[in-house]
Design an enzyme around this catalytic site. Structure first.
Site, PDB file in Angstrom:
ATOM      1  N   GLY A   1       0.444 -16.893  -3.792  1.00 38.28           N
ATOM      2  CA  GLY A   1       1.677 -16.208  -4.191  1.00 38.28           C
ATOM      3  C   GLY A   1       1.717 -14.808  -3.635  1.00 38.28           C
ATOM      4  O   GLY A   1       1.181 -14.546  -2.558  1.00 38.28           O
TER       5      GLY A   1
ATOM      6  N   PRO B   1       1.177 -10.501  -3.577  1.00 40.63           N
ATOM      7  CA  PRO B   1       0.130  -9.547  -3.975  1.00 40.63           C
ATOM      8  C   PRO B   1       0.290  -8.980  -5.388  1.00 40.63           C
ATOM      9  O   PRO B   1      -0.710  -8.926  -6.120  1.00 40.63           O
ATOM     10  CB  PRO B   1       0.227  -8.453  -2.902  1.00 40.63           C
ATOM     11  CG  PRO B   1       0.754  -9.158  -1.696  1.00 40.63           C
ATOM     12  CD  PRO B   1       1.692 -10.208  -2.219  1.00 40.63           C
TER      13      PRO B   1
ATOM     14  N   VAL C   1       1.513 -10.305  -8.074  1.00 38.72           N
ATOM     15  CA  VAL C   1       1.077 -11.302  -9.058  1.00 38.72           C
ATOM     16  C   VAL C   1      -0.405 -11.592  -8.877  1.00 38.72           C
ATOM     17  O   VAL C   1      -1.130 -11.854  -9.840  1.00 38.72           O
ATOM     18  CB  VAL C   1       1.922 -12.596  -8.959  1.00 38.72           C
ATOM     19  CG1 VAL C   1       1.470 -13.609  -9.982  1.00 38.72           C
ATOM     20  CG2 VAL C   1       3.395 -12.268  -9.164  1.00 38.72           C
ATOM     21  N   GLY C   2      -0.879 -11.517  -7.633  1.00 38.63           N
ATOM     22  CA  GLY C   2      -2.306 -11.686  -7.374  1.00 38.63           C
ATOM     23  C   GLY C   2      -3.132 -10.715  -8.199  1.00 38.63           C
ATOM     24  O   GLY C   2      -4.177 -11.073  -8.754  1.00 38.63           O
TER      25      GLY C   2
ATOM     26  N   GLU D   1      -4.488 -16.391  -2.281  1.00 37.49           N
ATOM     27  CA  GLU D   1      -3.835 -16.546  -0.974  1.00 37.49           C
ATOM     28  C   GLU D   1      -2.500 -15.824  -1.090  1.00 37.49           C
ATOM     29  O   GLU D   1      -1.567 -16.334  -1.713  1.00 37.49           O
ATOM     30  CB  GLU D   1      -3.645 -18.030  -0.665  1.00 37.49           C
ATOM     31  CG  GLU D   1      -4.966 -18.781  -0.525  1.00 37.49           C
ATOM     32  CD  GLU D   1      -5.494 -18.766   0.905  1.00 37.49           C
ATOM     33  OE1 GLU D   1      -4.668 -18.794   1.836  1.00 37.49           O
ATOM     34  OE2 GLU D   1      -6.730 -18.739   1.079  1.00 37.49           O
TER      35      GLU D   1
ATOM     36  N   CYS E   1       4.313 -18.128   4.507  1.00 38.27           N
ATOM     37  CA  CYS E   1       3.468 -16.929   4.369  1.00 38.27           C
ATOM     38  C   CYS E   1       2.875 -16.461   5.698  1.00 38.27           C
ATOM     39  O   CYS E   1       2.555 -15.286   5.856  1.00 38.27           O
ATOM     40  CB  CYS E   1       2.354 -17.187   3.368  1.00 38.27           C
ATOM     41  SG  CYS E   1       1.403 -18.671   3.737  1.00 38.27           S
TER      42      CYS E   1
END
Lengths: 468, 453
Positions: A187, A189, A191-192, A209, A243
Site C-alpha cells: 500500500g 507509505p 499507511v505503511g 511493499e 506501483c
C-alpha cells in the site's frame, strides 16, 4: 476486540500443527490453482467492474503471473523446505549444522486495490508454502473483487487455517490490535508507517511493499520509437495504477521534442484514435482518485491527451510537457495515466534530481549506450532497476521485488516469498562425545588454553603466513 | 540535542559523497579496525575487567577472538559477497542481463548492549562497514568503561565522519532514535526493542532486533549427565549468567534432578575452585540495580546450591533452584544472572508443551543420546536458534544466522548474514533497446491469439 475469536481459532489450528506437513501445503496451493482456473471469468469481470481493467491485462497480471508463482513454488517446495546445511569451522567438523525453515504461525496479508488478486495471492502462496496460517484482508476499494474473494476463497482453502476479513480502515485498525506472527502489507507509505507502528507493539516482523515516484531517464542516444512504446506501455497499463509504473520522465528539451510524436504514435497504436473506446484501456478506481488525478492536469502543459469523463472515471492517456518540480504532478506518486516530462540539461542533472528525492520502488533508464544505463544504476538507489524497459523486472521470479527507504522494506517473489514467511533458525547438533575437545573453553582460564582456542577458532586471511 | 542531528547529518553527507562504497575503502577500514583490536588489546581487556570483572583470557576468548575472526572472514569474502549475483532468466529475458546488485543502505545505527559490550558493538559494525554504509555506533552506557574506550578508539582508526560514536543513556538514545536511519540493529531487551521498532516505524526504517527471553534447556533421562551438566555449567555461569543465550532454566524428569545438581556442583568446583568468590575467572553482576533484581528472584525458592551474595561487590554465587514452580517470579522474566531454576517435567511432551506456552526464546537447548528426540523437540518448538547436546555454540558458527523470533527478536546477523542484513539487494534487469518484436506480444491491442501464445 471483534477479531479475537477468529485469530484465536486460527492460532488453535496453527498449534495443532496441521499446516506443517508438505502434503497439506501442496494441497492448499493446488486448491489456489483451481481457484484461479475456476474463477478466471469472475476475476476478469470483477476487476473490470472495479477499475475497467482490460481482460488482457487482468489475465496477464491476475491469472498468468499468479500461476507462474504457484508453479515455481510447487515445483520447488520440497527443496525449499529442506534443512539447509552450512559450512562448519574446525571445532564443529563432526557436528551437524543447518538452517531450518520454520513457519512463523499466524500471518496477516493486507492487499491493495490495483492488482487485487495478485497482491494478496502471491504473498499467500509464500505464506502457505512456508507452513503458516493466514488472514487475508483484501482492499475494500476494489469492492467487486473483495466480494468475490470473501465469498469464494473459503470454498477452496481450509477455513480453519485461512480466513478472509473484509472492511475498511476501522476494521483494519481493529484487526491490527491482534498479535500476528508476520504482517505483509502492500500500500502507501503513510499507511505503511501505521502498520509498522502497530506491529511494533507485538514485535511482529513486517514486509512493506510501498511506493514512490519512479523516475524514468531517457538519454539523448536512444531509439525513440522503442523507448516511447515501452514507456507508454508501462505508464498506461492498468490506467497508470501500478506501483512500479514509470511515474515521470527526465530528459533534455531536444529529447522531449523527439519523444512527443513517438509517444503519440505508441498511444494510437495501443488504444486507437479514441482510447475511450478501446477495450484495452482501463478506468480510475474511484471518484476520489479521479478528482486527485484531474487536479494534476494543470501541471506543465498538456501535450497529449488530457480528456476526462467523470461519469466513466476516464482519464485519457496523457503526457504533460515542461513540468516543473514544484507542479502538483511532481508532489506525490501519480498512480494514474498521466506522464509528466521534466526537462533537465544532462544525465548528471537527472541523477541529482533522482537522488534529491525519496528512494523509489523502481528506477528506469533508457539509452543505446550501456555505460549511461550503468551510470544511472550505480549512482542512484531504488527497490529495483530496469534498463531499457519498464515493469519487466518484476516478472522474473528469480529477482527480489521490494522497496528501500520510503518505498518499503523486505522483498518477495519466487523463493523469496517462501523465505519471507519463514523463520530461518540456526541449528547446531553436537555429539555428546569428544568432551576433551571442549576443555580449552572451560575455566580455569589460562593463556595456554587461550592459545589452543585461538588456533582452533581462528579464521586466517589467505596469504598470511603463520609460523608456529 | 542539536549535536545529535549534526553528527548524523555529517555521517549522511559523508555517505552521500560515495567514499564508503568502493571495496578498497571498506577493506581498508576493516583492516584499520583489525589493527585497533590488535594494538589496543590491553586497553580493551582492561575496560572489560572494569565493567564486568572479566579476566584476560576469558575476555579475550569471548570478545576479541570472535571479532578478529569476523574481521578476517569478512575481509576475505567481501569481494565475493559484494559481487552482483546473476539470476535464472526466463524465456522472455534470455538475451537480457538479470542480476541482484548488493548496495549499501545508507546510514546505519548500531545500539550495543552491556553484557558483551565490545563484541556486540564490533560485530554489527564490521558487517555494516563491509556493506558500504556509514555507521553510527551507540555503545551501552551501563558498561561505561568499554563505551568510553570505543568512543576514544574508533575515531583514531576509522573515518571520523562515517563512523561516529555517540555515548549517553536513555535521553541521548531517545533523541538519537528521532533521527532517520536506513537500518537499526539493536541488541537488548524486549521492552526497549518495541520502543526502537516504534521509533523506526516513523521513518519506515528496517530493524534487526536481537532481544532475549528465557532459553529453555531440556535434559533427557537418556544422556551422559556428567557431560551435559559440564556444558550447561559453562554456558549458564559464564559472564555471571549475563548472556542472552545462556540456558535460562532446566526442564528434566524429577528423578534426575538431584543428579543434575550434584554434577553441576562438581563442575563448579572444577571451574572456580572451592571459593568461587576468589576465583579470578568468575565475574560479577554489572551493577546494583541488576544485583537486587537477580537476588529478589531467590525469594521463596528451594536453594539446592549457592545463594550467597555480597552487595558491595555485586557478587552472587552460582545458584541452583530445584522444584521450581512455573508461576514463580524466577520463571516470569529472563534471569540474566547466575541462578539456574530446575522445573521438573514428567515427559518430553510436557517439556514441549511448557516451552510452547511461553514466548519464543532466543535459544533452545536439548540434551539426549536419542537423535530422534532431539529432532522432535526442535521441530515441535520455535526459537531463534538451537544447539543440541551443548549450549551457546551455535553463536560461534558464523555460517548460521544469529537472531531471534517473536519476542526474542527479528532479523539475524553474523558472517555473511551481517553483510546481507546491511545491504539492499536491488533487482536489476538490463534489456536491449533493440529486439522490439518480442515485446509486441504484450502491447495492446490485446487479443485472444496473444493470450493463447
Amino acid at each position: 476486540n471483534p477479531y479475537a475469536g477468529l485469530v484465536s481459532h486460527l492460532r488453535a489450528s496453527w498449534n495443532s500443527g496441521k499446516t506443517r506437513p508438505m502434503e497439506y501445503r501442496v494441497a492448499q496451493l493446488e486448491a489456489l490453482g483451481r481457484f484461479l482456473d475456476d474463477k478466471k471469468q469472475e476475476i476478469l469481470e470483477a476487476t473490470e467492474l472495479d477499475m475497467g481493467k482490460p481482460s488482457f491485462e487482468a489475465f496477464f497480471s491476475e491469472i498468468l503471473l499468479c500461476k507462474n508463482e504457484l508453479n515455481v513454488t510447487l515445483n520447488n517446495l520440497s527443496h525449499w523446505m529442506k534443512d539447509e546445511y552450512v559450512d562448519k569451522n574446525l571445532v564443529m567438523q563432526l557436528d551437524s549444522a543447518f538452517i531450518r525453515k520454520d513457519p512463523y504461525g499466524v500471518v496477516l496479508i493486507i492487499a491493495p486495490w490495483n492488482y487485487p488478486i495478485h497482491l494478496f495471492l502471491v504473498p499467500l502462496i509464500g505464506a502457505i508454502a512456508a507452513g503458516n496460517c493466514a488472514i487475508i484482508k483484501p482492499s475494500e476499494i476494489s469492492k467487486n473483487t473483495e466480494r468475490l474473494v470473501a465469498e469464494t476463497l473459503s470454498c477452496y482453502l481450509d477455513s480453519d487455517c485461512f480466513a478472509v476479513v473484509t472492511g475498511g480502515v476501522p476494521e483494519t485498525t481493529r484487526l491490527l490490535e491482534n498479535k500476528f506472527d508476520y504482517i505483509f502489507f502492500t500500500g502507501t507509505p503513510p499507511v505503511g508507517r501505521i502498520i509498522m507502528t502497530a506491529a511494533a507493539k507485538h514485535l511482529t516482523p513486517v514486509t512493506l511493499e510501498l511506493g514512490g515516484k519512479n523516475p524514468c531517464y531517457v538519454s539523448d542516444t536512444c531509439d525513440v520509437t522503442n523507448v516511447a512504446r515501452r514507456v507508454a506501455w508501462g505508464r498506461f497499463f492498468n490506467a497508470g495504477q501500478t506501483c512500479i509504473a514509470p511515474d515521470y520522465l527526465l530528459c533534455t528539451i531536444e529529447m522531449q521534442e523527439k519523444l512527443m510524436p513517438a509517444l503519440r504514435e505508441a498511444i494510437t497504436e495501443f488504444f486507437g484514435p479514441n482510447p475511450r473506446e478501446s477495450p484495452d484501456f482501463g478506468r480510475i478506481v474511484s471518484d476520489k482518485q479521479f478528482q486527485r488525478l484531474r487536479a494534476m492536469l494543470g501541471s506543465g502543459r498538456v501535450a497529449l491527451g488530457g480528456q476526462t469523463d467523470e461519469a466513466e472515471r476516464y482519464i485519457a492517456p496523457t503526457v504533460l510537457a515542461d513540468v516543473l518540480p514544484s507542479d502538483p504532478a511532481m508532489q506525490e506518486e501519480i498512480f494514474g495515466p498521466i506522464l509528466p516530462i521534466v526537462v533537465i540539461a544532462n544525465m548528471d542533472e537527472a541523477i541529482d534530481f533522482i537522488n534529491a528525492r525519496p528512494r523509489p520502488l523502481a528506477v528506469y533508464a533508457f539509452s543505446c549506450d550501456s555505460k549511461i544505463v550503468n551510470q544511472v544504476l550505480e549512482r542512484t538507489s531504488s527497490g529495483g532497476f530496469c534498463g531499457n524497459d519498464t515493469l519487466m523486472h518484476v516478472t522474473l521470479t528469480s529477482l527480489p521485488f521490494g522497496g528501500i527507504g520510503n518505498s518499503g522494506l523486505g522483498r518477495y517473489h519466487g523463493k523469496l516469498t517462501f523465505d519471507t514467511f519463514s523463520h530461518h533458525r540456526g541449528c547446531l547438533h553436537r555429539s555428546m562425545g569428544l568432551e576433551t575437545l571442549n576443555t580449552p573453553r572451560y575455566p580455569p582460564y589460562t593463556q595456554q588454553k587461550l592459545g589452543l582456542l585461538t588456533t582452533t577458532f581462528e579464521v586466517k586471511r589467505r596469504g598470511t603466513c603463520t609460523l608456529l | 540535542m542539536e549535536r545529535m542531528q549534526q553528527i548524523v547529518g555529517r555521517a549522511r553527507a559523508a555517505f552521500s559523497s560515495g567514499r564508503s562504497r568502493p571495496l578498497r575503502f571498506r577493506i581498508q577500514q576493516l583492516k584499520a579496525l583489525e589493527r585497533m583490536v590488535q594494538e589496543k588489546e590491553k586497553e580493551i581487556l582492561a575496560a572489560l575487567k572494569a565493567d564486568l570483572n572479566k579476566c584476560g583470557p576469558n575476555a579475550y576468548s569471548h570478545e576479541i577472538l570472535g571479532v578478529l575472526g569476523e574481521l578476517a572472514l569478512t575481509m576475505e569474502k567481501l569481494p565475493s559477497w559484494a559481487a552482483p549475483q546473476p539470476v535464472k532468466k526466463n524465456l522472455l529475458t534470455l538475451r537480457d542481463e538479470a542480476y541482484i546488485n548488493y548496495e549499501p543502505l545508507g546510514v546505519v545505527l548500531v545500539i550495543g548492549a552491556w553484557n558483551y559490550p565490545f563484541v556486540l558493538v564490533m560485530q554489527p559494525l564490521i558487517g555494516a562497514i563491509a556493506a558500504g554504509n556509514a555507521v553510527v555506533v551507540k555503545p551501552s552506557e551501563v558498561s561505561e568503561n568499554t563505551a568510553r574506550l570505543v568512543a576514544e578508539l574508533l575515531p583514531q582508526y576509522l573515518d571520523k565522519d562515517l563512523y561516529p560514536v555517540i555515548t549517553g543513556g536513555v535521553p541521548e538514545t531517545t533523541e538519537l532514535l528521532t533521527q532517520r536511519f536506513d537500518h537499526i540493529l539493536y541488541t537488548g531487551n524486549t521492552a526497549v526493542g518495541k520502543i526502537v521498532m516504534a521509533a523506526a516505524a516513523k521513518h519506515l526504517t528496517p530493524v534487526t532486533l536481537e532481544l532475549g527471553g528465557k532459553s529453555p534447556c531440556y535434559i533427557d533421562k537418556d544422556c551422559d549427565l556428567a557431560v551435559a551438566c559440564r556444558r550447561i555449567t559453562w554456558g549458564k555461569y559464564m559472564n555471571c549468567g549475563q548472556t542472552c543465550i545462556a540456558p535460562d532454566y532446566i526442564l528434566c524428569d524429577p528423578s534426575i534432578q538431584s543428579q543434575v545438581v550434584e554434577n553441576i556442583k562438581a563442575t563448579l568446583k572444577e571451574f572456580y575452585g572451592e571459593d568461587v568468590k576468589s576465583s579470578p575467572d568468575y565475574e560479577r553482576i554489572v551493577n546494583q540495580r541488576h544485583f537486587k533484581r537477580v537476588k529478589s528472584l531467590l525469594e521463596g525458592q528451594k536453594i539446592a546450591l549457592g545463594g550467597e551474595s555480597d552487595e558491595a561487590s555485586c557478587f552472587i554465587a552460582p545458584t541452583i533452584l530445584t522444584d521450581v514452580s512455573p508461576e514463580s517470579k524466577v520463571m516470569e522474566e529472563e534471569i540474566f544472572g547466575p541462578v539456574l531454576p530446575i522445573v521438573p517435567v514428567k515427559s518430553v511432551e510436557e517439556a514441549i508443551e511448557f516451552i510452547n506456552l511461553r514466548e519464543k526464546p532466543l535459544a533452545l537447548y536439548v540434551f539426549s543420546n536419542n537423535k530422534q528426540l532431539i529432532k522432535r523437540v526442535i521441530s515441535e518448538t520455535s526459537s531463534g536458534g538451537v544447539t543440541g547436546n551443548d549450549v551457546i555454540m551455535h553463536f560461534f558458527l558464523s555460517t548460521l544466522p544469529f537472531g531471534g523470533v517473536g519476542h526474542s527478536g527479528m532479523g539475524a546477523y553474523h558472517g555473511k548474514h551481517s553483510f546481507e542484513t546491511f545491504s539492499h539487494r536491488r533487482a536489476c534487469l538490463i534489456k536491449d533497446l533493440k529486439m522490439e518484436s518480442t515485446n509486441k506480444m504484450r502491447y495492446p491491442p490485446g487479443s485472444q491469439k496473444k493470450v493463447d501464445w
